[in-house]
Design a protein around this motif. Structure first.
Motif, PDB file in Angstrom:
ATOM      1  N   GLY A 422       1.588 -11.561   6.693  1.00  0.00           N
ATOM      2  CA  GLY A 422       2.906 -11.600   6.062  1.00  0.00           C
ATOM      3  C   GLY A 422       3.500 -12.983   6.078  1.00  0.00           C
ATOM      4  N   GLY A 423       3.338 -13.687   7.221  1.00  0.00           N
ATOM      5  CA  GLY A 423       3.839 -15.053   7.301  1.00  0.00           C
ATOM      6  C   GLY A 423       3.152 -15.976   6.313  1.00  0.00           C
ATOM      7  N   ALA A 425       1.812 -15.060   3.450  1.00  0.00           N
ATOM      8  CA  ALA A 425       2.295 -14.718   2.106  1.00  0.00           C
ATOM      9  C   ALA A 425       3.675 -15.316   1.856  1.00  0.00           C
ATOM     10  CB  ALA A 425       2.323 -13.202   1.923  1.00  0.00           C
ATOM     11  N   LEU A 426       4.546 -15.274   2.871  1.00  0.00           N
ATOM     12  CA  LEU A 426       5.874 -15.871   2.721  1.00  0.00           C
ATOM     13  C   LEU A 426       5.776 -17.381   2.533  1.00  0.00           C
ATOM     14  CD1 LEU A 426       7.833 -13.902   5.480  1.00  0.00           C
ATOM     15  CD2 LEU A 426       8.063 -13.622   3.021  1.00  0.00           C
ATOM     16  N   LEU A 441       4.384 -12.623  -4.139  1.00  0.00           N
ATOM     17  CA  LEU A 441       4.013 -13.065  -2.791  1.00  0.00           C
ATOM     18  C   LEU A 441       5.143 -12.782  -1.805  1.00  0.00           C
ATOM     19  CD1 LEU A 441       2.330 -16.478  -3.692  1.00  0.00           C
ATOM     20  CD2 LEU A 441       1.183 -14.457  -2.769  1.00  0.00           C
ATOM     21  N   GLY A 445       4.781 -10.520   1.392  1.00  0.00           N
ATOM     22  CA  GLY A 445       5.074 -11.095   2.704  1.00  0.00           C
ATOM     23  C   GLY A 445       6.086 -10.263   3.479  1.00  0.00           C
ATOM     24  N   SER A 449       4.910  -8.467   6.894  1.00  0.00           N
ATOM     25  CA  SER A 449       5.567  -8.915   8.122  1.00  0.00           C
ATOM     26  C   SER A 449       6.380  -7.795   8.756  1.00  0.00           C
ATOM     27  CB  SER A 449       6.450 -10.129   7.845  1.00  0.00           C
ATOM     28  OG  SER A 449       7.428  -9.835   6.857  1.00  0.00           O
ATOM     29  N   TRP A 801      12.636 -14.161   5.946  1.00  0.00           N
ATOM     30  CA  TRP A 801      12.634 -13.624   4.573  1.00  0.00           C
ATOM     31  C   TRP A 801      13.628 -14.386   3.698  1.00  0.00           C
ATOM     32  CZ3 TRP A 801      13.220  -7.695   5.937  1.00  0.00           C
ATOM     33  CH2 TRP A 801      12.048  -7.247   6.540  1.00  0.00           C
TER      34      TRP A 801
END
Length: 858
Positions: A422-423, A425-426, A441, A445, A449, A801
């Motif tokens: 997730g991190g 993707a962020l 994305l 993310g 996450s 986020w």
């Protein structure tokens, strides 16, 4: 049948422990059911209104739909002679010309706007026989001349209007006054619109600017003729092209306009209900996990006397099914009550909704029951599976199992992988070159996450709780250390309880970062780009034009260096490469280049305001290979075709007027007839040097007779922007409060069940000297550290986020990242108070335990 009886007996035996889980199901289902009932009721209200008010066939001028607010301020018209043509068509029983416009403001003798305050329109029209379908004159009489006006009953009641009162109507064609001659009441529910009626000649002259024209013709057919056939006959008989709609098509068009707003509201509310359901899942999982752990010996005995794994599994799932049914049934009933409450709230702000229209479709209870039961059973599956694995030997052991105290390594590894994914993707979203790619994305993310933190929560609980305890609990001595050990005793339980609170607070933190960044970015953009001292626009910001008389009053105000008009123009632009598309075109005074500073990449922006010239944005220029000196073709809607020379290319790296093409008012007037020339949608003014305060006062004085407009200096505009975003965030926070309430119930439930689980332990601690006050403090501190654990994870996740979202929004011009530390800090501190509140009842019950009975508990 044995499994059902056992499940029912266990459910009733532990009904107190199930209560808070049932409340979580109730709240979530109530929000879903209430949303469905409320939106269905609004649909019913509008459907009835459209069905009653629509003529069999409506004839209107041909052209694009402008939602009743044309840029010219005057609706398109057709000649009155068409009424006679329509009457002559076989099958027509009657035909009436109608006049109606939304581009009006009506004020009372005190110069107060008596229009709608709910966002519904103010409508000015002529009184026709067709209005008798939906209205009834309940006082006075219909207007008979230029000095008389009739208002609807809801508006009269809301603003204290009565017969003989004077009203001033402000329209593009001019201002005029009339006294109230009658009051007409709706025969169906009025969703909130304010309506004033005039006689036909007055409506034509003062609303449309000319007599002998109508905005539409309302046709009633003979009983033997269907609407569809009547429409075909009219279409064949009329020479000029007109738009013809049957009653059903008119109603459908009205539903479509309203439906987009209702759909946004419906799905937004359902989204928040979904978040609350997700949080409720953690509560239910925790409840059944603790119940299974507490009944380990009982389940072991059942296994010892012959119950197999499937029967134990089914027994727990049946309890979940009963919980889901009870919570969902109560939730559906509460949902109807919630919908009624929302209707009352909407009526209080001006949108009238009658309880007579309350609509509960059969699908609503079905959806509510299905949702509540499925979510509850699915949430209980893992605890039920764990219960099925309990062996008969567990009958010889105390309740609980050693494995309950350890977070599995596999779980930790999976959670870590998901969190890292997730991190990543962020991080990838922040580096995206296109918003469309980055949004995918970002969504991925957030999902990964969130799931990762939920899964890895028990692994994090040990370390985070120890740190928080060192900072918060150690100062309370032995009681604080016992509270710490209780929170660490079962990391899985602590992780799940904290995760429920984490979700709601993560969303709060994310939206706070995005909202603050939007305000900071817009403020920075205003400082850099807006050179005008004052901005004048509709107070409702609904796109209503500035009427000519108001514009003239502005220009006469003292202390001004210049006033700039701003008129959006509808046209199709054809580039040198032959591609054609709708043009985002603005006709403005040359001083607009001073009022809003745009970076010019090619040419001279001042030259774009010369004869037969224009500027284009950099995105358009790059896409179509347009440069300074090229010629583009503009086909104005209802006007001529113009060939204009590109005099400048402006940067689209901005939020203000992004993609807009500028040209002069003189050029617009050359190719557009006067009756199609748009009105100013916004105006800018700049004060003479040193005259800012005097000019501000003069502008407000000049617009005193026009309460529908506001004058704002840059400080006002920034504050207004901040308030608008703040109000939106407050609404979102209010909806998120449902999820946070469910999460608090989860903390309460966890503590309550934990107290029951530790009954004997509590009795022993009391026997060796722990006072009731110390016991209650221990439970409160345990609750506080669990709440702070969830808050720390949630706020950290939400800020991540929000930061990623802002970096993505920077592609659209929102370039300033601002973390609202005061808000984040307040939420974190508030979480401690949430923990204290959640512990009140469990701590009170624990303190009242009888010491000897607690020690004797098995």
């Amino acid at each position: 049948m044995t499994v059902l009886k056992t499940s029912l007996r266990n459910f009733l035996a532990h009904k107190g422990r199930m209560a808070l889980s049932a409340v979580a199901v109730l709240l979530s289902v109530a929000f879903v059911s209430g949303t469905l009932v409320f939106t269905d009721t609004m649909n019913t209200t509008f459907d009835k209104l459209f069905a009653v008010a629509s003529a069999d066939v409506t004839v209107s001028p041909e052209g694009p739909d402008d939602d009743g607010r044309p840029a010219t301020g005057v609706p398109r018209t057709l000649p009155a002679s068409v009424v006679d043509e329509v009457r002559a068509v076989p099958g027509v029983e009657s035909a009436q010309g109608a006049v109606a416009t939304l581009s009006v403001t009506v004020v009372n003798a005190d110069n107060e706007n008596v229009g709608s305050t709910s966002g519904a329109p103010t409508i000015a029209a002529n009184w026709t026989d067709n209005d008798l379908k939906s209205m009834k004159i309940t006082s006075g009489q219909a207007p008979r001349g230029p000095t008389e006006v009739m208002v609807d009953g809801d508006t009269a009641d809301k603003h204290g209007l009565k017969l003989g009162d004077e009203l001033r109507t402000i329209a593009v064609a001019g201002d005029f006054t009339a006294r109230i001659s009658g009051i007409a009441s709706f025969q169906v529910t009025n969703p909130g619109a304010s309506i004033v009626y005039f006689d036909t000649a007055t409506a034509q002259r003062n609303l449309l600017g000319e007599e002998g024209v109508f905005t539409e013709i309302l046709v009633t057919g003979e009983d033997s003729v269907t609407d569809e056939r009547l429409k075909r006959d009219l279409d064949a008989a009329l020479d000029a092209p007109y738009t013809l709609r049957t009653a059903e098509e008119t109603a459908d068009a009205g539903r479509e306009q309203v439906g987009s707003f209702l759909d946004v509201m419906k799905y937004a509310m359902l989204g928040f209900a979904g978040i609350a359901l997700l949080v409720g899942v953690f509560l239910i999982v925790n409840t059944f996990s603790m119940l299974v752990a507490q009944r380990t010996r009982e389940i072991g005995l059942m296994r010892a006397i012959g119950a197999d794994r499937r029967q134990v599994n089914r027994s727990v799932l049946t309890e979940a099914l009963l919980l889901g049914l009870v919570g969902s049934l109560a939730g559906v009933a509460a949902g109807v009550g919630l919908a009624v409450g929302l209707m009352k709230l909407m009526s209080a702000v001006g949108m009238n909704l009658s309880l007579d229209d309350l609509t509960v479709k059969w699908t609503t209870p079905v959806v509510g029951l299905a949702l509540g039961v499925v979510v509850t059973v699915v949430a209980a599956y893992l605890p039920a599976r764990r219960a099925g694995k309990i062996s008969p030997m567990a009958a010889l052991r105390d309740a609980g199992t050693p494995s309950d105290g350890r977070a599995g390594r596999v779980r930790g590894a999976v959670g870590l992988v998901l969190s890292l994914g997730g991190g990543a993707a962020l991080l990838a979203a922040t580096g995206a070159e296109k918003a469309s790619e980055g949004s995918v994305l970002l969504g991925l993310g957030i999902l990964l996450s969130l799931v990762g933190f939920v899964v890895v929560g028990p692994l994090l609980a040990g370390g985070v709780v120890r740190v928080l305890s060192a900072l918060v609990l150690r100062m309370f001595g032995p009681v604080g250390r016992m509270a710490e050990r209780n929170a660490l005793r079962n990391p899985r339980r602590t992780g799940a309880t904290g995760a429920a609170l984490m979700i709601g607070l993560a969303l709060v933190a994310c939206l706070s970062v995005v909202g603050s960044s939007m305000v900071a970015s817009a403020t920075d953009e205003l400082d850099r780009s807006v050179g005008a001292d004052f901005i004048v626009q509709s107070a409702a910001q609904d796109g209503a034009p500035i009427v000519p008389k108001a514009g003239e009053a502005l220009e006469r105000a003292e202390g001004l260096a210049h006033v700039t008009g701003y008129r959006p123009v509808a046209a199709t632009i054809t580039a040198p490469d032959g591609s054609a598309e709708p043009a985002d075109l603005v006709a403005a005074d040359a001083t607009y280049a001073e009022d809003v500073r745009r970076e010019t990449l090619e040419g001279d922006l001042a030259a774009a305001y010369g004869p037969d010239a224009l500027s284009v944005g950099s995105d358009y220029a790059e896409q179509h290979g347009v440069s300074v000196g090229d010629t583009v073709e503009l086909e104005f809607r209802g006007g001529a075709v113009a060939r204009l020379t590109v005099a400048a290319v402006t940067s689209d790296d901005t939020n203000i007027d992004r993609g807009v093409k500028y040209f002069s008012l003189a050029t617009a007037e050359k190719y557009l007839p006067a009756d199609l020339m748009p009105q100013n949608m916004i105006m800018f003014a700049t004060a003479q040097e040193g005259q800012e305060e005097a000019a501000y006062t003069a502008l407000k004085s000049a617009l005193a007779e026009y309460p529908q407009y506001t004058v704002k200096n840059q400080t006002d505009y920034k504050e207004d922007l901040k308030n608008q975003i703040g109000q939106l965030l407050n609404i979102v926070y209010g909806l998120l409060a449902l999820a946070i309430i469910v999460a608090v119930l989860g903390v309460v439930n966890t503590l309550a069940l934990s107290v029951v689980e530790r009954t004997r332990e509590i009795g022993l601690m009391r026997a060796i000297g722990l006072s009731r006050r110390q016991l209650r403090r221990m439970i409160r501190l345990e609750s506080v550290v669990i709440a702070l654990f969830g808050a720390l994870l949630g706020l950290g996740l939400g800020m991540g986020w929000g930061t990623a979202a802002q970096k993505l929004l920077a592609l659209e011009g929102l370039e300033v990242l601002q973390i609202p530390w005061p808000t984040i800090g307040a939420v974190f501190v508030g979480s401690a108070f949430v923990g204290l509140f959640a512990a009140l009842v469990p701590a009170f019950r624990a303190g009242r335990m009888n010491v000897l009975n607690a020690i004797a508990t098995e």
